[in-house]
Design a protein around this motif. Structure first.
Motif, PDB file in Angstrom:
ATOM      1  N   LEU A  17       0.784  -1.237   0.000  1.00 53.18           N
ATOM      2  CA  LEU A  17       0.000   0.000   0.000  1.00 53.18           C
ATOM      3  C   LEU A  17       0.814   1.285   0.000  1.00 53.18           C
ATOM      4  O   LEU A  17       0.307   2.328  -0.403  1.00 53.18           O
ATOM      5  N   VAL A  21      -0.996   5.191  -1.109  1.00 50.30           N
ATOM      6  CA  VAL A  21      -1.709   5.917  -0.052  1.00 50.30           C
ATOM      7  C   VAL A  21      -1.527   7.407  -0.281  1.00 50.30           C
ATOM      8  O   VAL A  21      -0.417   7.833  -0.589  1.00 50.30           O
ATOM      9  N   PRO A  22      -2.533   8.252  -0.162  1.00 49.45           N
ATOM     10  CA  PRO A  22      -3.915   7.926   0.181  1.00 49.45           C
ATOM     11  C   PRO A  22      -4.675   7.383  -1.029  1.00 49.45           C
ATOM     12  O   PRO A  22      -4.457   7.813  -2.160  1.00 49.45           O
ATOM     13  N   TRP A  23      -5.575   6.442  -0.763  1.00 53.09           N
ATOM     14  CA  TRP A  23      -6.340   5.799  -1.831  1.00 53.09           C
ATOM     15  C   TRP A  23      -7.660   5.314  -1.264  1.00 53.09           C
ATOM     16  O   TRP A  23      -7.760   4.957  -0.091  1.00 53.09           O
ATOM     17  N   SER A  42     -11.087   3.008   2.325  1.00 47.98           N
ATOM     18  CA  SER A  42     -10.006   3.968   2.131  1.00 47.98           C
ATOM     19  C   SER A  42      -8.783   3.577   2.951  1.00 47.98           C
ATOM     20  O   SER A  42      -8.885   2.938   3.997  1.00 47.98           O
ATOM     21  N   TYR A  43      -7.642   3.956   2.414  1.00 46.04           N
ATOM     22  CA  TYR A  43      -6.358   3.771   3.078  1.00 46.04           C
ATOM     23  C   TYR A  43      -5.722   5.153   3.172  1.00 46.04           C
ATOM     24  O   TYR A  43      -5.507   5.801   2.149  1.00 46.04           O
ATOM     25  N   ILE A  44      -5.467   5.609   4.381  1.00 46.38           N
ATOM     26  CA  ILE A  44      -4.848   6.916   4.594  1.00 46.38           C
ATOM     27  C   ILE A  44      -3.729   6.767   5.619  1.00 46.38           C
ATOM     28  O   ILE A  44      -3.684   5.790   6.370  1.00 46.38           O
ATOM     29  N   TRP A  45      -2.828   7.727   5.645  1.00 42.74           N
ATOM     30  CA  TRP A  45      -1.779   7.694   6.654  1.00 42.74           C
ATOM     31  C   TRP A  45      -2.426   7.920   8.016  1.00 42.74           C
ATOM     32  O   TRP A  45      -3.243   8.828   8.182  1.00 42.74           O
ATOM     33  N   ILE A  53      -0.661   2.911   8.362  1.00 41.87           N
ATOM     34  CA  ILE A  53      -1.753   3.205   7.446  1.00 41.87           C
ATOM     35  C   ILE A  53      -3.068   2.842   8.126  1.00 41.87           C
ATOM     36  O   ILE A  53      -3.215   1.751   8.670  1.00 41.87           O
ATOM     37  N   CYS A  55      -6.855   1.889   7.694  1.00 43.03           N
ATOM     38  CA  CYS A  55      -7.819   1.346   6.737  1.00 43.03           C
ATOM     39  C   CYS A  55      -9.212   1.567   7.324  1.00 43.03           C
ATOM     40  O   CYS A  55      -9.486   1.153   8.447  1.00 43.03           O
TER      41      CYS A  55
END
Length: 80
Positions: A17, A21-23, A42-45, A53, A55
């Motif tokens: 990932l 990221v972000p995605w 969503s995947y964000i820091w 990350i 999720c």
């Protein structure tokens, strides 16, 4: 359903990932009760870029019901 989708989303590793990221994405699905729902993933820091990350998964019955959706989240550790 949100927990099941989170389990699937968590099969991706931090290494898989880190470059995207972000995605996030949203897709339509059918709940176990037979209702049409939207699934947002969503995947964000989690705090700073390059770290853990976060999720997040939300399952809801259309845009007008987003605030009433089921939400779950879990952290993918950089050190796992």
């Amino acid at each position: 359903m949100a927990r099941d989708e989170l389990a699937r989303a968590m099969t991706l590793s931090w290494r898989d990932l880190k470059g995207i990221v972000p995605w996030g994405d949203t897709f339509e699905g059918v709940s176990p009760a037979g209702r049409y729902v939207e699934v947002e993933r969503s995947y964000i820091w989690a705090s700073e870029p390059g770290g853990d990350i976060l999720c997040e998964v939300t399952v809801y019955g259309g845009p007008s019901r987003y605030e009433h959706g089921a939400r779950v989240s879990k952290v993918i550790s950089r050190h796992a």
